[in-house]
Design a protein around this motif. Structure first.
Motif, short mmCIF file in Angstrom:
data_model
loop_
_atom_site.label_atom_id
_atom_site.label_comp_id
_atom_site.label_asym_id
_atom_site.label_seq_id
_atom_site.Cartn_x
_atom_site.Cartn_y
_atom_site.Cartn_z
N ASN A 28 -32.63 -18.54 26.37
CA ASN A 28 -32.27 -19.20 27.63
C ASN A 28 -33.53 -19.35 28.49
OD1 ASN A 28 -30.57 -20.39 29.53
ND2 ASN A 28 -30.01 -18.45 30.46
N GLU A 62 -20.86 -5.42 30.51
CA GLU A 62 -21.83 -6.44 30.86
C GLU A 62 -21.67 -7.70 30.01
OE1 GLU A 62 -25.37 -3.79 32.90
OE2 GLU A 62 -25.59 -4.29 30.78
N ASP A 63 -22.61 -8.63 30.16
CA ASP A 63 -22.40 -10.00 29.73
C ASP A 63 -23.01 -10.33 28.36
OD1 ASP A 63 -24.94 -9.61 30.78
OD2 ASP A 63 -25.12 -11.62 31.60
N ASP A 65 -21.56 -10.99 25.44
CA ASP A 65 -20.87 -12.11 24.77
C ASP A 65 -21.07 -13.43 25.49
OD1 ASP A 65 -19.82 -10.56 22.67
OD2 ASP A 65 -18.12 -9.92 23.90
N SER A 66 -21.19 -13.38 26.81
CA SER A 66 -21.33 -14.62 27.58
C SER A 66 -22.77 -14.97 27.92
CB SER A 66 -20.51 -14.51 28.88
OG SER A 66 -20.99 -13.45 29.69
N TYR A 67 -23.73 -14.11 27.54
CA TYR A 67 -25.12 -14.39 27.86
C TYR A 67 -25.51 -15.75 27.30
CZ TYR A 67 -30.03 -13.50 28.89
OH TYR A 67 -31.29 -13.57 29.40
N PRO A 68 -26.14 -16.61 28.10
CA PRO A 68 -26.41 -17.98 27.64
C PRO A 68 -27.29 -18.02 26.40
CG PRO A 68 -26.73 -17.79 30.01
CD PRO A 68 -26.57 -16.40 29.50
N ARG A 69 -26.81 -18.71 25.39
CA ARG A 69 -27.56 -18.88 24.16
C ARG A 69 -27.84 -20.38 23.99
NH1 ARG A 69 -24.46 -14.37 23.93
NH2 ARG A 69 -25.06 -12.64 22.55
N ARG A 188 -30.47 -15.39 34.28
CA ARG A 188 -29.16 -15.22 34.90
C ARG A 188 -28.97 -16.07 36.14
NH1 ARG A 188 -29.75 -9.83 32.58
NH2 ARG A 188 -27.93 -9.43 31.25
N TYR A 191 -26.08 -18.50 36.18
CA TYR A 191 -24.72 -18.09 36.53
C TYR A 191 -24.36 -18.46 37.97
CZ TYR A 191 -24.82 -14.91 32.42
OH TYR A 191 -24.90 -14.36 31.17
N SER A 282 -20.66 -12.69 40.80
CA SER A 282 -20.63 -11.98 39.52
C SER A 282 -22.00 -11.83 38.88
CB SER A 282 -19.70 -12.72 38.54
OG SER A 282 -20.19 -14.04 38.30
N THR A 283 -23.05 -12.25 39.58
CA THR A 283 -24.40 -12.28 39.01
C THR A 283 -25.26 -11.17 39.61
OG1 THR A 283 -24.23 -14.69 38.80
CG2 THR A 283 -26.42 -13.72 38.58
#
Length: 291
Positions: A28, A62-63, A65-69, A188, A191, A282-283
């Motif tokens: 990212n 924490e994030d 699974d949703s961390y931007p790829r 992040r 987000y 949420s960030t």
């Protein structure tokens, strides 16, 4: 740009390198990452970047699974920036079996600030960085790795790890890259909503104000009584909370060990850092300012 997915592939691509210059990332990518790469290209004979979202440094809530790829976009940015080799392992490439051996950093440094609010985080960081260093630098007479100062405590932990394990790797610190308005660049930041992005600069402003107030209170934070400094930090936390944030910490610390400054530290000029971490919506954002 050559791309390796496995450690054997990477070592084959680097077989002729004498001084690889390495930038580890979780992808990212933004201009801050590319600034690290630009510095790395000046320091080694082959520039190497990695993209790997490391499960070990994420807490259960924490994030991960949703961390931007954004692999395709990241590859294009690295290629345009002149990266020589990209290491993009799958999880099974870097962790082919459960990682039961881990690098546990000194609690005196790793269990405060970020370590207090994200327990186990630095163990995950040190473990993956040690594996990446082994993959990139195995058999090399020397190497260099570039880390940004935005992750100030992480930089210190990695530097200490390299020193204690006597690794032939120079750890180079790069200044925090910022947007035109002063916001520290972070993956992040994506987000943030438009309104949150406009508000996000308040964290850097709070750090700057805390540093200024601490200096004014005792001519230097090191000369400020501990109680007075604690009051300033509490007031900064309260003000940021009143603006809609959920702060974890805003604090003045010594650069050498991230402990609170003491009266015997001298005037403190050029030896202190103000650090903060806070959640906006949420960030969760972090930043720091050397003073």
């Amino acid at each position: 740009m050559l791309i390796a997915h496995s450690i054997p592939e990477l070592r084959h691509l680097l077989r002729h390198a004498q001084r690889p210059a390495f930038v580890p990332t979780m992808g990212n990518l933004h201009d801050g990452h590319l600034a690290l790469l630009a510095k790395a290209r000046e320091l080694g004979d082959v520039s190497v970047a990695s993209i790997f979202v490391n499960r070990l440094q994420f807490l259960p809530h924490e994030d991960f699974d949703s961390y931007p790829r954004t692999q395709a976009d990241d590859e294009a940015k690295l290629r345009a920036a002149g990266c020589d080799v990209l290491f993009a392992p799958r999880e099974t490439d870097l962790y082919p079996e459960p990682q039961t051996f881990k690098v546990v950093p000194d609690a005196a440094l790793a269990d405060l600030l970020e370590g207090e609010f994200r327990p186990g985080f630095f163990t995950g960081v040190c473990t993956v960085v040690m594996k990446l260093f082994s993959a990139v630098f195995a058999g090399k007479p020397e190497g260099v790795a570039v880390f940004g100062k935005k992750d100030y405590q992480q930089l210190m932990v990695i530097r200490r790890m390299v020193q204690q394990f006597v690794l032939p790797i120079d750890i180079v610190a790069a200044d925090t890259s910022r947007a035109e308005d002063g916001l520290a660049l972070s993956s992040r930041n994506r987000y943030l909503s438009a309104d949150e992005r406009a508000q996000a600069l308040q964290l850097a402003q709070a750090l700057r104000a805390l540093g200024t107030q601490a200096l004014a209170a005792g001519h230097s934070p090191a000369g400020t009584p501990a109680s007075a400094l604690a009051e300033l930090e509490s007031a900064a936390l309260a003000q940021l909370s009143a603006q809609g944030w959920q702060p974890d910490y805003l604090t003045v610390r010594r650069r050498s060990d991230l402990l609170a400054p003491q009266p015997g530290d001298g005037d403190g000029a050029g030896s202190l850092v103000v650090l903060g971490a806070a959640r906006l919506g949420s960030t969760r954002l972090i930043d720091n300012l050397e003073i």
